[in-house]
Design an enzyme around this catalytic site. Sequence first.
Site, mmCIF file in Angstrom:
data_model
loop_
_atom_site.group_PDB
_atom_site.id
_atom_site.type_symbol
_atom_site.label_atom_id
_atom_site.label_comp_id
_atom_site.label_asym_id
_atom_site.label_seq_id
_atom_site.Cartn_x
_atom_site.Cartn_y
_atom_site.Cartn_z
ATOM 1 C CG ASP A 173 -67.131 -16.343 10.194
ATOM 2 O OD1 ASP A 173 -67.584 -16.558 9.057
ATOM 3 O OD2 ASP A 173 -66.426 -17.156 10.811
ATOM 4 N NE ARG A 176 -86.202 -32.031 -4.162
ATOM 5 C CZ ARG A 176 -85.754 -32.156 -5.413
ATOM 6 N NH1 ARG A 176 -85.124 -31.146 -6.023
ATOM 7 N NH2 ARG A 176 -85.907 -33.267 -6.081
ATOM 8 C CG MET A 225 -68.358 -20.471 5.502
ATOM 9 S SD MET A 225 -66.825 -19.743 4.896
ATOM 10 C CE MET A 225 -66.091 -21.184 4.092
ATOM 11 N N GLY A 226 -69.854 -19.733 9.391
ATOM 12 C CA GLY A 226 -70.115 -19.185 10.725
ATOM 13 C C GLY A 226 -69.716 -20.223 11.746
ATOM 14 N NE ARG A 227 -63.427 -21.523 12.669
ATOM 15 C CZ ARG A 227 -62.879 -22.605 12.120
ATOM 16 N NH1 ARG A 227 -63.014 -23.769 12.695
ATOM 17 N NH2 ARG A 227 -62.189 -22.498 11.010
ATOM 18 C CD GLU A 239 -68.372 -22.914 8.833
ATOM 19 O OE1 GLU A 239 -68.013 -23.648 7.906
ATOM 20 O OE2 GLU A 239 -67.740 -21.897 9.171
ATOM 21 N NE ARG A 282 -83.046 -34.604 -3.139
ATOM 22 C CZ ARG A 282 -83.016 -34.722 -4.457
ATOM 23 N NH1 ARG A 282 -82.100 -34.095 -5.167
ATOM 24 N NH2 ARG A 282 -83.914 -35.461 -5.076
#
Length: 341
Positions: free
Chosen positions: A127, A162, A169-171, A221, A265
Amino acid sequence: MKVGVLTGGGDCPGLNAVIRSVVRKGVQDYSFDFVGVRDGWLGLLKNNVVPLDISSVRGILPRGGTILGSSRTNPFKHENGMQRVRETLAAHEVDALVVIGGEDTLGAAMELSRQGIDLVGVPKTIDNDVTGTDYTFGFDTAVGIATEAIDRLHTTAESHMRALVVEVMGRHSGWIALHAGIAGGANVILIPERPFDIEQVCEQVKSRFQINYAPIVVVAEGAVPKEGQMILKDQSLDEFGHVRLSGIGEWLAQEISARTEKDARTTVLGHIQRGGTPSAFDRWLATRFGLHAIEAVKDGDFGCMVALESTRIVRVPLADATAENKVVEPSLYDEFEVFFG
Ligand code: F6P
């Protein structure tokens, strides 16, 4: 001197390179003895300690993961945690610890250090959110993996016209999203530091379609919509009080489809970003961190963390490094404004 080495928290590429470097220099230059603590702080609570010598670190430099195992155990959340840690260290005659971890593991290290355990911290995490160091190892590898994924998603997105959402990730911080998103030419990048407006995201997606490009949206995320809450996988907390993330990518794709009437998507990169062999940069950084960490042990400079400052490795107080997360500055994000939309 006998030194214990442990790796805690989520794993990342480069952990083995640190372990190798610490042991090689400690044995060769200072004749230190080593033991490995299994599974982070859990090994000290459960007296799970293994021998560690030059032969045990042979061949591990390019290997992902950690030969010592890892866990998200918080020693202060367990009955008599501090006492059990002291007993294990005494039983193995460990004089000092090298603790390789991110915000949580280093936070616990800081408290143990305050209570008299001699230790030196080494920052790791994909991160890149540890304060006091310009980079953590693991980050460069994760960005490389995410960038390659974005490159691949561009071609399939264009074939089908599309929108593709890539969840990385990466809180608490959007370092991976920003670096990989810019390197991969995304036209929307959403990070936890900056709550986003879903209407604006959809406008940016539409404008991309209008000029015949398939939009790529990169989302960390931990990103949150302005009107709403963080999307969670489940509500249960780990021992450091963190919830499990992931879900924002799926939510975004649904919203984009509904609001733009275009197919959208999601690809969730998840733990692929943490696995596998470390990049050359991460091996180099991890190796340098290891060399300087054992030097700090030799100097008796405990309670510090080794850190990268420009091109130099320095020592910073663990208390400073663990006070808060390192987040993306608004001005850095704004530099890339021209690519959004
Ligand atoms: O180590 C950091 C990290 O990869 C975060 O980006 C992510 O939110 C978390 O770990 C996931 O942890 P776990 O593998 O324990 O679910």
